[in-house]
Design a protein around this motif. Sequence first.
Motif, PDB file in Angstrom:
ATOM      1  N   GLU A   1       0.840  -1.198   0.000  1.00  0.00           N
ATOM      2  CA  GLU A   1       0.000   0.000   0.000  1.00  0.00           C
ATOM      3  C   GLU A   1       0.868   1.238   0.000  1.00  0.00           C
ATOM      4  O   GLU A   1       2.039   1.191   0.371  1.00  0.00           O
ATOM      5  CB  GLU A   1      -0.961   0.022   1.188  1.00  0.00           C
ATOM      6  N   THR A   2       0.266   2.328  -0.463  1.00  0.00           N
ATOM      7  CA  THR A   2       0.950   3.613  -0.455  1.00  0.00           C
ATOM      8  C   THR A   2      -0.069   4.702  -0.183  1.00  0.00           C
ATOM      9  O   THR A   2      -1.242   4.558  -0.493  1.00  0.00           O
ATOM     10  CB  THR A   2       1.703   3.864  -1.784  1.00  0.00           C
ATOM     11  N   GLY A   3       0.398   5.779   0.446  1.00  0.00           N
ATOM     12  CA  GLY A   3      -0.513   6.862   0.769  1.00  0.00           C
ATOM     13  C   GLY A   3       0.187   8.058   1.379  1.00  0.00           C
ATOM     14  O   GLY A   3       1.411   8.150   1.403  1.00  0.00           O
ATOM     15  N   LEU A   4      -0.640   8.952   1.883  1.00  0.00           N
ATOM     16  CA  LEU A   4      -0.197  10.185   2.533  1.00  0.00           C
ATOM     17  C   LEU A   4      -0.618  10.098   3.995  1.00  0.00           C
ATOM     18  O   LEU A   4      -1.776   9.774   4.287  1.00  0.00           O
ATOM     19  CB  LEU A   4      -0.868  11.376   1.851  1.00  0.00           C
ATOM     20  N   TRP A   5       0.305  10.353   4.933  1.00  0.00           N
ATOM     21  CA  TRP A   5       0.027  10.250   6.362  1.00  0.00           C
ATOM     22  C   TRP A   5       0.394  11.561   7.039  1.00  0.00           C
ATOM     23  O   TRP A   5       1.471  12.115   6.791  1.00  0.00           O
ATOM     24  CB  TRP A   5       0.827   9.108   6.966  1.00  0.00           C
ATOM     25  N   VAL A   6      -0.500  12.061   7.894  1.00  0.00           N
ATOM     26  CA  VAL A   6      -0.266  13.279   8.672  1.00  0.00           C
ATOM     27  C   VAL A   6      -0.516  12.930  10.134  1.00  0.00           C
ATOM     28  O   VAL A   6      -1.521  12.295  10.461  1.00  0.00           O
ATOM     29  CB  VAL A   6      -1.211  14.417   8.226  1.00  0.00           C
ATOM     30  N   VAL A   7       0.410  13.340  11.026  1.00  0.00           N
ATOM     31  CA  VAL A   7       0.255  13.055  12.457  1.00  0.00           C
ATOM     32  C   VAL A   7       0.714  14.262  13.272  1.00  0.00           C
ATOM     33  O   VAL A   7       1.713  14.900  12.941  1.00  0.00           O
ATOM     34  CB  VAL A   7       1.007  11.766  12.863  1.00  0.00           C
ATOM     35  N   THR A   8      -0.045  14.579  14.316  1.00  0.00           N
ATOM     36  CA  THR A   8       0.253  15.725  15.177  1.00  0.00           C
ATOM     37  C   THR A   8       1.270  15.323  16.252  1.00  0.00           C
ATOM     38  O   THR A   8       1.523  14.136  16.469  1.00  0.00           O
ATOM     39  CB  THR A   8      -1.035  16.270  15.820  1.00  0.00           C
ATOM     40  N   PRO A   9       1.860  16.305  16.943  1.00  0.00           N
ATOM     41  CA  PRO A   9       2.916  16.028  17.917  1.00  0.00           C
ATOM     42  C   PRO A   9       2.524  15.041  19.021  1.00  0.00           C
ATOM     43  O   PRO A   9       1.367  14.982  19.459  1.00  0.00           O
ATOM     44  CB  PRO A   9       3.228  17.403  18.489  1.00  0.00           C
ATOM     45  N   GLY A  10       3.528  14.301  19.449  1.00  0.00           N
ATOM     46  CA  GLY A  10       3.399  13.321  20.515  1.00  0.00           C
ATOM     47  C   GLY A  10       4.571  12.363  20.479  1.00  0.00           C
ATOM     48  O   GLY A  10       5.481  12.499  19.652  1.00  0.00           O
ATOM     49  N   LYS A  11       4.554  11.392  21.388  1.00  0.00           N
ATOM     50  CA  LYS A  11       5.652  10.421  21.502  1.00  0.00           C
ATOM     51  C   LYS A  11       5.052   9.052  21.786  1.00  0.00           C
ATOM     52  O   LYS A  11       4.190   8.919  22.653  1.00  0.00           O
ATOM     53  CB  LYS A  11       6.578  10.851  22.640  1.00  0.00           C
ATOM     54  N   TRP A  12       5.516   8.028  21.047  1.00  0.00           N
ATOM     55  CA  TRP A  12       4.989   6.684  21.227  1.00  0.00           C
ATOM     56  C   TRP A  12       6.012   5.633  20.800  1.00  0.00           C
ATOM     57  O   TRP A  12       6.899   5.913  19.997  1.00  0.00           O
ATOM     58  CB  TRP A  12       3.687   6.502  20.444  1.00  0.00           C
ATOM     59  N   PRO A  13       5.867   4.402  21.337  1.00  0.00           N
ATOM     60  CA  PRO A  13       6.716   3.298  20.878  1.00  0.00           C
ATOM     61  C   PRO A  13       6.285   2.876  19.480  1.00  0.00           C
ATOM     62  O   PRO A  13       5.112   2.957  19.130  1.00  0.00           O
ATOM     63  CB  PRO A  13       6.448   2.193  21.905  1.00  0.00           C
ATOM     64  N   LEU A  14       7.247   2.430  18.717  1.00  0.00           N
ATOM     65  CA  LEU A  14       7.003   2.083  17.321  1.00  0.00           C
ATOM     66  C   LEU A  14       7.647   0.738  17.029  1.00  0.00           C
ATOM     67  O   LEU A  14       8.807   0.511  17.376  1.00  0.00           O
ATOM     68  CB  LEU A  14       7.616   3.177  16.440  1.00  0.00           C
ATOM     69  N   ALA A  15       6.896  -0.154  16.401  1.00  0.00           N
ATOM     70  CA  ALA A  15       7.429  -1.438  15.938  1.00  0.00           C
ATOM     71  C   ALA A  15       6.945  -1.612  14.504  1.00  0.00           C
ATOM     72  O   ALA A  15       5.741  -1.699  14.253  1.00  0.00           O
ATOM     73  CB  ALA A  15       6.933  -2.574  16.823  1.00  0.00           C
ATOM     74  N   ILE A  16       7.863  -1.631  13.572  1.00  0.00           N
ATOM     75  CA  ILE A  16       7.538  -1.698  12.145  1.00  0.00           C
ATOM     76  C   ILE A  16       7.377  -3.169  11.741  1.00  0.00           C
ATOM     77  O   ILE A  16       8.347  -3.918  11.759  1.00  0.00           O
ATOM     78  CB  ILE A  16       8.647  -1.027  11.298  1.00  0.00           C
ATOM     79  N   PRO A  17       6.151  -3.590  11.386  1.00  0.00           N
ATOM     80  CA  PRO A  17       5.924  -5.003  11.085  1.00  0.00           C
ATOM     81  C   PRO A  17       6.383  -5.442   9.684  1.00  0.00           C
ATOM     82  O   PRO A  17       6.627  -6.618   9.462  1.00  0.00           O
ATOM     83  CB  PRO A  17       4.412  -5.162  11.211  1.00  0.00           C
ATOM     84  N   ARG A  18       6.489  -4.479   8.754  1.00  0.00           N
ATOM     85  CA  ARG A  18       6.928  -4.816   7.401  1.00  0.00           C
ATOM     86  C   ARG A  18       7.675  -3.622   6.823  1.00  0.00           C
ATOM     87  O   ARG A  18       7.577  -2.517   7.325  1.00  0.00           O
ATOM     88  CB  ARG A  18       5.754  -5.237   6.532  1.00  0.00           C
TER      89      ARG A  18
END
Length: 127
Positions: free
Chosen positions: A58-75
Amino acid sequence: MSNKAKLDSSAPHIYDATGYDDLVDWGEQPDCMEGRSHSSGRLLFKRPDPSVGGNSPETGLWVVTPGKWPLAIPRDEFCHFIAGRATYVKDDGEVIEVTPGTCVHFPAGWAGICTVHETLRNVYMLR
């Protein structure tokens, strides 16, 4: 649909992705450690392929506002950041600073912390 996007094209596309605002609400970022990051975006393409268990490209456009979180990239994920500022810190301590124009390939299995300092906008591709 906005005239800035041709999502029903044989080659879906968005003109002026840096200013495109016909976005879908994708909700709050789960597991926020700081802030209340909220995501929105627009899917350009996702191949329907039930044989890969929902992991279709898949492909797209992503917008996210400020913050902090753990991230685990599955692919595997390729990101071209077009606005905002963020810091990605891998579990082993490696730091990746992201600003407009930065391109990053996060390989499957990459894990760490994402801190969005200024609303982030990127074009992504998952495979």
